[in-house]
Write a protein that holds these residues in place. Sequence first.
Motif, mmCIF file in Angstrom:
data_model
loop_
_atom_site.group_PDB
_atom_site.id
_atom_site.type_symbol
_atom_site.label_atom_id
_atom_site.label_comp_id
_atom_site.label_asym_id
_atom_site.label_seq_id
_atom_site.Cartn_x
_atom_site.Cartn_y
_atom_site.Cartn_z
ATOM 1 N N MET A 119 0.909 -1.177 -0.062
ATOM 2 C CA MET A 119 -0.200 0.025 -0.130
ATOM 3 C C MET A 119 0.879 1.182 -0.019
ATOM 4 O O MET A 119 1.804 1.378 0.698
ATOM 5 N N SER A 120 0.389 2.330 -0.753
ATOM 6 C CA SER A 120 1.360 3.364 -0.901
ATOM 7 C C SER A 120 0.904 4.486 0.019
ATOM 8 O O SER A 120 -0.606 4.574 0.156
ATOM 9 N N THR A 121 1.682 5.355 0.593
ATOM 10 C CA THR A 121 1.176 6.245 1.442
ATOM 11 C C THR A 121 1.876 7.462 0.888
ATOM 12 O O THR A 121 3.032 7.719 0.857
ATOM 13 N N THR A 122 0.899 8.583 0.553
ATOM 14 C CA THR A 122 1.566 9.833 0.295
ATOM 15 C C THR A 122 1.551 10.677 1.511
ATOM 16 O O THR A 122 1.000 10.719 2.357
ATOM 17 N N ARG A 123 2.397 11.748 1.474
ATOM 18 C CA ARG A 123 2.680 12.627 2.491
ATOM 19 C C ARG A 123 2.616 13.994 2.235
ATOM 20 O O ARG A 123 2.692 14.377 0.916
ATOM 21 N N THR A 124 2.576 14.672 2.996
ATOM 22 C CA THR A 124 2.371 16.225 2.942
ATOM 23 C C THR A 124 3.860 17.016 3.366
ATOM 24 O O THR A 124 4.409 16.859 4.393
ATOM 25 N N LEU A 125 4.377 17.586 2.501
ATOM 26 C CA LEU A 125 5.807 18.196 2.695
ATOM 27 C C LEU A 125 5.541 19.785 2.724
ATOM 28 O O LEU A 125 4.897 20.484 2.311
ATOM 29 N N LEU A 126 6.511 20.151 3.973
ATOM 30 C CA LEU A 126 6.477 21.531 4.008
ATOM 31 C C LEU A 126 7.868 21.827 3.756
ATOM 32 O O LEU A 126 9.214 21.452 4.328
ATOM 33 N N LEU A 127 8.253 22.918 2.649
ATOM 34 C CA LEU A 127 9.447 23.033 2.313
ATOM 35 C C LEU A 127 9.502 24.657 2.505
ATOM 36 O O LEU A 127 8.947 25.439 2.026
ATOM 37 N N LEU A 128 10.336 25.014 3.540
ATOM 38 C CA LEU A 128 11.199 26.427 3.666
ATOM 39 C C LEU A 128 12.205 26.676 3.015
ATOM 40 O O LEU A 128 13.161 25.911 3.060
ATOM 41 N N GLY A 129 12.129 27.636 2.253
ATOM 42 C CA GLY A 129 13.143 28.305 1.459
ATOM 43 C C GLY A 129 13.178 27.818 -0.168
ATOM 44 O O GLY A 129 14.235 27.481 -0.602
ATOM 45 N N ALA A 130 12.032 27.870 -0.655
ATOM 46 C CA ALA A 130 11.853 27.136 -2.023
ATOM 47 C C ALA A 130 12.365 28.111 -3.080
ATOM 48 O O ALA A 130 12.265 27.777 -4.271
ATOM 49 N N THR A 131 12.776 29.335 -2.838
ATOM 50 C CA THR A 131 13.177 30.337 -3.739
ATOM 51 C C THR A 131 14.559 30.396 -4.118
ATOM 52 O O THR A 131 14.984 30.971 -5.214
ATOM 53 N N GLY A 132 15.186 29.599 -3.113
ATOM 54 C CA GLY A 132 16.965 29.775 -3.471
ATOM 55 C C GLY A 132 17.154 28.544 -4.351
ATOM 56 O O GLY A 132 16.341 27.808 -5.007
ATOM 57 N N ALA A 133 18.392 28.605 -4.894
ATOM 58 C CA ALA A 133 18.967 27.510 -5.783
ATOM 59 C C ALA A 133 18.740 26.155 -5.385
ATOM 60 O O ALA A 133 17.956 25.332 -6.081
ATOM 61 N N VAL A 134 18.785 25.831 -4.072
ATOM 62 C CA VAL A 134 18.748 24.419 -3.475
ATOM 63 C C VAL A 134 17.109 24.061 -3.603
ATOM 64 O O VAL A 134 16.698 23.102 -3.868
ATOM 65 N N GLY A 135 16.445 25.301 -2.867
ATOM 66 C CA GLY A 135 15.132 24.927 -2.706
ATOM 67 C C GLY A 135 14.221 25.114 -4.183
ATOM 68 O O GLY A 135 13.228 24.083 -4.128
ATOM 69 N N ARG A 136 14.544 25.647 -4.870
ATOM 70 C CA ARG A 136 13.960 25.554 -6.279
ATOM 71 C C ARG A 136 13.902 24.061 -6.697
ATOM 72 O O ARG A 136 13.168 23.527 -7.334
#
Length: 127
Positions: A1-18
Amino acid sequence: MSTTRTLLLLGATGAVGRETLRLALASPAFSSIHALGRSPPSVDPSAPGFAKLVTTPAIDFDLLLPSDDSEVKKLRDTGADVVIITLGTSRAKAGSVADFERIDRSVDLVPAISGSNRAELCRTGST
């Protein structure tokens, strides 16, 4: 059974974050992605997984550190199972050693103070 998750990404506008956001959107592991930051990330609506990106209000990291309830609530309300922090800066961009420390290290404590005790935490950057 596959479980999907909710992600909180802080810093999505920098190079690594993008790049992290691009990979997360394309991944079947996440059903929704909250990319919180000072400004919203720029994502092409035709990008794979774009529909999983949840529009969230901007967050004021300076208010998070003293645990301002309105800003901490934004983190809690995501219901994140996974938190990835890609925040970071250089000392030159920060303007001072104190601001560098605050941005590069102190903000990493935010998920802990948000009460998100069931989330897995990953971070990038210096220590």
